[in-house]
Design an enzyme around this catalytic site. Structure first.
Site, PDB file in Angstrom:
ATOM      1  N   TYR A 145       0.820  -1.213   0.000  1.00  0.00           N
ATOM      2  CA  TYR A 145       0.000   0.000   0.000  1.00  0.00           C
ATOM      3  C   TYR A 145       0.851   1.260   0.000  1.00  0.00           C
ATOM      4  CZ  TYR A 145      -4.057  -2.954   1.137  1.00  0.00           C
ATOM      5  OH  TYR A 145      -5.046  -3.903   1.125  1.00  0.00           O
ATOM      6  N   LYS A 187       4.707 -14.184   4.202  1.00  0.00           N
ATOM      7  CA  LYS A 187       4.793 -15.155   3.102  1.00  0.00           C
ATOM      8  C   LYS A 187       6.282 -15.255   2.727  1.00  0.00           C
ATOM      9  CE  LYS A 187       2.764 -17.744  -0.038  1.00  0.00           C
ATOM     10  NZ  LYS A 187       1.918 -18.905   0.230  1.00  0.00           N
ATOM     11  N   ASP A 235      -1.364 -17.821   4.112  1.00  0.00           N
ATOM     12  CA  ASP A 235      -2.450 -18.684   3.625  1.00  0.00           C
ATOM     13  C   ASP A 235      -2.872 -19.685   4.701  1.00  0.00           C
ATOM     14  OD1 ASP A 235       0.143 -19.431   3.116  1.00  0.00           O
ATOM     15  OD2 ASP A 235      -0.246 -20.495   1.254  1.00  0.00           O
ATOM     16  N   ASP A 258      -4.783  -6.253   6.326  1.00  0.00           N
ATOM     17  CA  ASP A 258      -6.057  -5.722   5.831  1.00  0.00           C
ATOM     18  C   ASP A 258      -7.037  -6.864   5.577  1.00  0.00           C
ATOM     19  OD1 ASP A 258      -7.919  -3.974   4.874  1.00  0.00           O
ATOM     20  OD2 ASP A 258      -6.928  -3.582   2.966  1.00  0.00           O
TER      21      ASP A 258
END
Ligand code: NAI
Length: 333
Positions: free
Chosen positions: A124, A171, A204, A228
């Site tokens: 972002y 990740k 995930d 988010d």
């Protein structure tokens, strides 16, 4: 002495839910002087900018703000006022308590964890460009400074709230450099907090685990995008966006706001649920040490949730925004 708080009504349902919150806070007789300033579409029409300087100045002066949601045009138009505000005021921590209330239909009972999302960088950062007519690039920024700062914030919050564990989400198996740096910083910071357990989970897997066993978590810290997504997903665990509060916090400035957006589909119809903004208002009162007023409203909310006929339509009741607010004020008086 009264404390001055910036109030930004915002767009869509923003004016309705912030007015409800203001009325409830005022009903506790806490000494607050509201400094009401306009941002978003209303400001764009009046002042030709969605974020007049006056708004930034008011927040910088008062240090604390309660904000309604602001519409962001998709694909075109002005940049997100929300993202810009967080960057310009250096509100680096987005804090979202995920707590279930008896009486509010949710997938699990007794959920009580907090998501801390890094708010200033990651995907972002807003650095995007077209490579050609058929390709575009967005740059994901992860820095040591922001990653250590957010990890420290998460551990400090865990300590203050009596939470036992901090879980870092990433990740780093795929994004070895960027998320790898985020994870390394979290691990390094964790060494300074021996009393608080630390673990890391790949985003995930975290999504599945949160849906299956949300009670396993205390404080979750994540880079911007993952935070988010997990925040909204977690709001779904406790009854939806209508009841999840939030705050954007920096070193000396804090902006409190609901998790939901401006809901243009229901704006101006007196059907929006103001709970999320009211609960954000409770967080705001605690941040200025107005615990008596905060606890009073919290108790009133716990009571109202048990009375199905006195809730807004999204929670299975029949009342409008204003009538729901009136009922809460009746409990407070
Ligand atoms: P949204 O949260 O505004 O609405 C999603 C759905 O939930 C809609 O069906 C809406 O009617 C419902 N809903 C939301 N809040 C509700 C409430 N308090 N009571 C009852 N129902 C409620 O999300 P959407 O449609 O993706 O975004 C609309 C606009 O809000 C966009 O321009 C978006 O950029 C902006 N937005 C602003 C935020 C902020 O200012 N912090 C945060 C999220 C979105």
């Amino acid at each position: 002495m009264s404390k001055k708080i910036t109030l930004i009504p915002g767009d869509g349902i923003g004016p309705e839910v912030t007015e409800a919150t203001k009325r409830i806070i005022d009903a506790t007789n806490v000494q607050i002087e509201w400094d009401i300033v306009e941002a978003g579409t209303i400001a764009l029409e009046k002042y030709d900018t969605p974020l007049p300087d006056e708004v930034i100045e008011s927040i910088k002066k008062n240090k604390v703000a309660l904000k309604g949601p602001i519409t962001t045009p998709v694909g075109v138009g002005f940049r997100s006022v929300n993202v810009y505000l967080r960057q310009v005021l250096n509100l680096y921590a987005n804090v979202r308590p995920i707590k279930s209330y008896k009486g509010v239909k949710s997938l699990f009972e007794d959920i009580d964890f907090i998501i801390v999302r890094e708010n200033t960088e990651g995907l972002y950062a807003g650095i995007e460009h077209n490579v050609s007519d058929v390709a575009a690039e967005s740059i994901k920024i992860i820095t040591k400074k922001a990653s250590e700062r957010i990890a420290k914030f998460a551990f400090e919050l865990a300590g203050r709230e009596g939470k036992k564990k901090v879980t870092a989400v990433h990740k780093a198996n795929i994004l070895k450099l960027s998320d790898g740096l985020f994870l390394k910083c979290a691990k390094d910071v964790a060494k300074n907090y021996e009393d608080i357990e630390f673990e890391d989970v790949i985003v995930d897997a975290m999504s599945m685990k949160l849906v299956q066993n949300p009670k396993d978590y205390d404080v979750i810290v994540a880079p911007n995008l993952y935070g988010d997504i997990l925040s909204d997903m977690s709001a779904g665990l406790i009854g939806g966006l209508g009841i999840a509060p939030g705050a954007n916090i920096g070193d000396d400035i804090a902006v409190f706001e609901s998790v939901h957006g401006s809901a243009p589909d229901i704006a101006g119809k007196n059907i929006a649920n103001p709970t999320s903004t009211i609960l954000s208002g409770i967080m705001m009162l605690k941040s200025i040490d107005e615990y008596e007023a905060a606890n009073k409203i919290e108790k009133a909310m716990s009571e109202i949730f048990l009375q199905k006929d006195k809730l807004t339509k999204d929670l299975g009741g029949k009342l409008g925004t204003k009538e729901f607010t009136d009922e809460i004020i009746k409990i407070l008086k």
